[in-house]
Design an enzyme around this catalytic site. Structure first.
Site, PDB file in Angstrom:
ATOM      1  N   PRO A 109       0.813  -1.223   0.000  1.00 24.24           N
ATOM      2  CA  PRO A 109       0.000   0.000   0.000  1.00 24.24           C
ATOM      3  C   PRO A 109       0.844   1.268   0.000  1.00 24.24           C
ATOM      4  CG  PRO A 109      -0.809  -1.558   1.644  1.00 24.24           C
ATOM      5  CD  PRO A 109       0.514  -2.078   1.167  1.00 24.24           C
ATOM      6  N   ARG A 160      -1.302  -9.182 -21.063  1.00 27.41           N
ATOM      7  CA  ARG A 160      -2.078  -8.824 -22.245  1.00 27.41           C
ATOM      8  C   ARG A 160      -1.314  -7.870 -23.166  1.00 27.41           C
ATOM      9  NH1 ARG A 160      -5.580  -4.905 -22.412  1.00 27.41           N
ATOM     10  NH2 ARG A 160      -7.273  -6.311 -22.979  1.00 27.41           N
ATOM     11  N   ASP A 181      -7.605   0.301 -25.471  1.00 26.07           N
ATOM     12  CA  ASP A 181      -8.100   0.237 -24.099  1.00 26.07           C
ATOM     13  C   ASP A 181      -8.113   1.607 -23.436  1.00 26.07           C
ATOM     14  OD1 ASP A 181      -8.585  -2.461 -24.026  1.00 26.07           O
ATOM     15  OD2 ASP A 181      -6.606  -2.973 -23.235  1.00 26.07           O
ATOM     16  N   GLU A 215       1.051  -8.106   8.910  1.00 22.73           N
ATOM     17  CA  GLU A 215       1.273  -6.657   8.973  1.00 22.73           C
ATOM     18  C   GLU A 215       2.321  -6.190   7.971  1.00 22.73           C
ATOM     19  OE1 GLU A 215      -0.486  -4.393  10.854  1.00 22.73           O
ATOM     20  OE2 GLU A 215      -1.710  -6.188  11.084  1.00 22.73           O
TER      21      GLU A 215
END
Length: 257
Positions: free
Chosen positions: A89, A154, A169, A116
């Site tokens: 994160p 992809r 895209d 954690e």
């Protein structure tokens, strides 16, 4: 491209990567994915891979040595240099531009944390980059690794049956100026349905008109849904006219958007 995944649940990533575009890329020899479990490198009767954090607090922290040995084994499995990426994160936000850059590499090692997280000393010593797939927290890095693998797979030449699919895209450069637009809406059979009718222009056979309509829809959708991606000062005169017409139509008929 070779992707090594360091995870307590390597079978999870392997299962996700066995389907669809990623599975096809592996079958075609465009991508190879290899799982590594740090528990296999742990010592002691219980083969521990985590311990309580210094300073107190909830949760557990993944130990240095099993991870370091696991990463080292992954490095040595192939002579090609590998970048170690920690899915975290705290990392840089993953974007389509970053995906394109990663897709051009020969090899990456993805480190999936659990609990954690990972002892910071291991991160400082072994990790080259940290990447985040969004501003939220998952139980582990495996889902993030699967997302990254799908995104880079992809873009491998030959992974998609239609080479134009990736180029059209959302978030791919839409013009020479590098504009990042959302994709236009898409329709298929039947033409008439209780939920609505396919726009006539898409059945006209006029490729120039269809391209113009799709460009207008992409501009309009991006303006309405992700205005942060559109800088009016960089739009061409033709694009400004398309966008103005789209917004005027939207104002007169809100259901059109």
């Amino acid at each position: 491209m070779r992707v090594d995944v360091v995870s307590l649940f390597p079978e999870f990533v392997a299962q996700v990567a066995g389907h669809g575009v990623v599975g096809r890329a592996q079958e075609r020899g465009l991508l190879s994915i290899h799982g590594w479990n740090p528990r296999d490198f742990a010592t002691g009767n219980y083969r521990r891979v985590d311990e309580r954090p210094f300073g107190g607090g909830p949760g557990m922290v993944m130990l240095i040595d099993p991870l370091r040995d696991c990463i080292q084994a992954a490095r040595e499995a192939d002579p090609a240099p590998a970048t170690v990426i920690y899915l975290s994160p705290q990392g840089e936000r993953l974007t389509q531009a970053k995906v394109r850059e990663l897709a051009g590499r020969d090899r990456v090692i993805l480190l999936c944390g659990r609990y954690e997280g990972v002892d910071e000393r291991l991160v400082a010593a072994e990790v080259d980059e940290e990447l985040s797939i969004g501003d939220y927290v998952l139980s582990g890095g495996e889902l993030a690794a699967a997302v990254l693998i799908d995104a880079v797979a992809r873009l491998q030449a030959g992974a998609l049956n239609d080479s134009e699919s990736a180029a059209q895209d959302s978030f791919e450069p839409a013009d020479d100026a590098g504009s990042l637009l959302l994709d236009c809406p898409h329709f298929t059979r039947p033409v008439e349905h209780e939920l609505g009718t396919v726009p006539a222009v898409l059945m006209s056979g006029n490729h120039a008109d269809i391209a113009r309509w799709r460009r207008q829809q992409a501009l309009g959708r991006t303006w309405l849904r992700r205005p942060d991606l559109v800088d009016p000062s960089t739009l061409s005169k033709a694009d400004r006219q398309l966008l103005d017409a789209f917004l005027a139509e939207s104002a007169s008929d809100p259901s059109s958007t």
